[in-house]
Design an enzyme around this catalytic site. Sequence first.
Site, PDB file in Angstrom:
ATOM      1  N   HIS A   7     -21.111  28.579  30.856  1.00  0.00           N
ATOM      2  CA  HIS A   7     -21.736  27.793  31.809  1.00  0.00           C
ATOM      3  C   HIS A   7     -22.598  26.543  31.875  1.00  0.00           C
ATOM      4  CE1 HIS A   7     -23.556  28.119  27.418  1.00  0.00           C
ATOM      5  NE2 HIS A   7     -23.569  27.311  27.524  1.00  0.00           N
ATOM      6  N   GLU A 129     -18.661  23.472  24.417  1.00  0.00           N
ATOM      7  CA  GLU A 129     -18.893  24.414  23.513  1.00  0.00           C
ATOM      8  C   GLU A 129     -18.095  25.819  24.383  1.00  0.00           C
ATOM      9  OE1 GLU A 129     -23.030  26.534  24.796  1.00  0.00           O
ATOM     10  OE2 GLU A 129     -22.741  27.625  22.889  1.00  0.00           O
TER      11      GLU A 129
HETATM   12  C1  LIG Z   1     -25.634  27.684  20.810  1.00  0.00           C
HETATM   13  C2  LIG Z   1     -26.663  28.449  21.393  1.00  0.00           C
HETATM   14  C3  LIG Z   1     -26.499  27.663  23.029  1.00  0.00           C
HETATM   15  C4  LIG Z   1     -25.545  28.467  24.323  1.00  0.00           C
HETATM   16  O1  LIG Z   1     -25.243  27.979  25.001  1.00  0.00           O
HETATM   17  O2  LIG Z   1     -25.698  29.934  23.072  1.00  0.00           O
HETATM   18  C5  LIG Z   1     -26.369  26.371  22.616  1.00  0.00           C
HETATM   19  O3  LIG Z   1     -25.911  25.518  23.956  1.00  0.00           O
HETATM   20  S1  LIG Z   1     -26.869  25.275  21.802  1.00  0.00           S
HETATM   21  C6  LIG Z   1     -26.767  23.116  22.574  1.00  0.00           C
HETATM   22  C7  LIG Z   1     -27.465  22.794  21.571  1.00  0.00           C
HETATM   23  N1  LIG Z   1     -26.447  22.437  20.199  1.00  0.00           N
HETATM   24  C8  LIG Z   1     -25.916  21.568  20.036  1.00  0.00           C
HETATM   25  O4  LIG Z   1     -25.586  20.773  21.414  1.00  0.00           O
HETATM   26  C9  LIG Z   1     -25.053  21.452  19.347  1.00  0.00           C
HETATM   27  C10 LIG Z   1     -23.259  20.280  18.855  1.00  0.00           C
HETATM   28  N2  LIG Z   1     -24.115  19.063  19.521  1.00  0.00           N
HETATM   29  C11 LIG Z   1     -24.449  17.688  18.205  1.00  0.00           C
HETATM   30  O5  LIG Z   1     -24.260  18.266  17.158  1.00  0.00           O
HETATM   31  C12 LIG Z   1     -24.804  16.343  18.396  1.00  0.00           C
HETATM   32  O6  LIG Z   1     -25.858  16.735  19.901  1.00  0.00           O
HETATM   33  C13 LIG Z   1     -23.897  15.758  19.233  1.00  0.00           C
HETATM   34  C14 LIG Z   1     -22.677  15.361  17.502  1.00  0.00           C
HETATM   35  C15 LIG Z   1     -22.960  16.109  19.454  1.00  0.00           C
HETATM   36  C16 LIG Z   1     -24.498  14.493  19.276  1.00  0.00           C
HETATM   37  O7  LIG Z   1     -25.668  14.467  18.436  1.00  0.00           O
HETATM   38  P1  LIG Z   1     -26.257  13.158  18.443  1.00  0.00           P
HETATM   39  O8  LIG Z   1     -26.755  12.559  20.219  1.00  0.00           O
HETATM   40  O9  LIG Z   1     -27.639  13.219  17.557  1.00  0.00           O
HETATM   41  O10 LIG Z   1     -25.418  12.195  17.959  1.00  0.00           O
HETATM   42  P2  LIG Z   1     -25.018  10.350  18.577  1.00  0.00           P
HETATM   43  O11 LIG Z   1     -25.860   9.813  18.976  1.00  0.00           O
HETATM   44  O12 LIG Z   1     -23.938   9.897  16.743  1.00  0.00           O
HETATM   45  O13 LIG Z   1     -23.649  10.862  18.944  1.00  0.00           O
HETATM   46  C17 LIG Z   1     -22.883  10.655  18.936  1.00  0.00           C
HETATM   47  C18 LIG Z   1     -22.057   9.616  20.225  1.00  0.00           C
HETATM   48  O14 LIG Z   1     -21.493  11.349  21.151  1.00  0.00           O
HETATM   49  C19 LIG Z   1     -21.810  10.687  22.196  1.00  0.00           C
HETATM   50  N3  LIG Z   1     -23.047  11.921  22.718  1.00  0.00           N
HETATM   51  C20 LIG Z   1     -23.979  12.611  22.413  1.00  0.00           C
HETATM   52  N4  LIG Z   1     -24.230  14.125  22.911  1.00  0.00           N
HETATM   53  C21 LIG Z   1     -23.943  13.989  23.927  1.00  0.00           C
HETATM   54  C22 LIG Z   1     -23.430  14.697  25.562  1.00  0.00           C
HETATM   55  N5  LIG Z   1     -23.826  15.760  24.851  1.00  0.00           N
HETATM   56  N6  LIG Z   1     -21.854  14.243  26.316  1.00  0.00           N
HETATM   57  C23 LIG Z   1     -21.180  13.374  25.498  1.00  0.00           C
HETATM   58  N7  LIG Z   1     -21.611  12.335  24.567  1.00  0.00           N
HETATM   59  C24 LIG Z   1     -22.418  13.146  23.732  1.00  0.00           C
HETATM   60  C25 LIG Z   1     -23.316   9.940  21.538  1.00  0.00           C
HETATM   61  O15 LIG Z   1     -23.751   8.978  23.411  1.00  0.00           O
HETATM   62  C26 LIG Z   1     -22.972   9.435  20.526  1.00  0.00           C
HETATM   63  O16 LIG Z   1     -21.311   8.500  20.961  1.00  0.00           O
HETATM   64  P3  LIG Z   1     -21.348   6.919  20.898  1.00  0.00           P
HETATM   65  O17 LIG Z   1     -20.527   6.001  22.413  1.00  0.00           O
HETATM   66  O18 LIG Z   1     -21.474   6.708  19.923  1.00  0.00           O
HETATM   67  O19 LIG Z   1     -22.714   6.158  21.419  1.00  0.00           O
HETATM   68 CO    CO Z   2     -24.953  26.235  25.852  1.00  0.00          CO
END
Ligand SMILES: CC[C@H](C(=O)O)C(=O)SCCNC(=O)CCNC(=O)[C@H](O)C(C)(C)COP(=O)(O)OP(=O)(O)OC[C@H]1O[C@@H](n2cnc3c(N)ncnc32)[C@H](O)[C@@H]1OP(=O)(O)O
Ligand code: CO
Length: 133
Positions: A7, A129
């Site tokens: 997805h 993922e």
């Molecule tokens: C599993 C159930 C379901 C499924 O399909 O079965 C799902 O998919 S659940 C989906 C929701 N769960 C997750 O996304 C878990 C993994 N994600 C995380 O742990 C966080 O979202 C994380 C760590 C990727 C980002 O968290 P957060 O935004 O709070 O942290 P930062 O602001 O410190 O971000 C760090 C850095 O990463 C960039 N960032 C954040 N999100 C994304 C993204 N989706 N794509 C690309 N880049 C991303 C963010 O801009 C920061 O970059 P920087 O240059 O430092 O600003």
């Molecule tokens: Co997902």
Amino acid sequence: MITGLNHVAIAVPDLEKAAAPYRALGAQVSAPQDLAEHGVTVVFVTLPNTKIELLAPFGEASPIAGFLEKNPAGGIHHLCLEVEDIAAAAGTVTSLGARLLGDGRPKTGAHGKPVIFVHPKDFQGALVEFEQG
Ligand SMILES: CC[C@H](C(=O)O)C(=O)SCCNC(=O)CCNC(=O)[C@H](O)C(C)(C)COP(=O)(O)OP(=O)(O)OC[C@H]1O[C@@H](n2cnc3c(N)ncnc32)[C@H](O)[C@@H]1OP(=O)(O)O
Ligand SMILES: [Co+2]
């Protein structure tokens, strides 16, 4: 090792509003599913060759809250790759220097299968993922 694109996920502020155009275009849209362990509510839009996952925050500590603060109208959030062996896939990317998110161990995802995430900074800015097929 990669067997397909399971997805493409879009984080949205309003699930019903987000699902409406897909429904209007005749796609099969699932009912919302609260995934408390993952801090999101998801809706799946089933397409002939993949799915779209619409994600909204669930609970206080949603991992997509920060993303939606930066992108209040929503945005493409992650890609989910289907893999034959999630441990092997995780080992491959970590051997290339990528970081696994969370505690680094697979959790059960929306499809009841093991999933794990790789840090977006280690995948050219894309949050990836893995779901074991
Ligand atoms: C599993 C159930 C379901 C499924 O399909 O079965 C799902 O998919 S659940 C989906 C929701 N769960 C997750 O996304 C878990 C993994 N994600 C995380 O742990 C966080 O979202 C994380 C760590 C990727 C980002 O968290 P957060 O935004 O709070 O942290 P930062 O602001 O410190 O971000 C760090 C850095 O990463 C960039 N960032 C954040 N999100 C994304 C993204 N989706 N794509 C690309 N880049 C991303 C963010 O801009 C920061 O970059 P920087 O240059 O430092 O600003
Ligand atoms: Co997902």
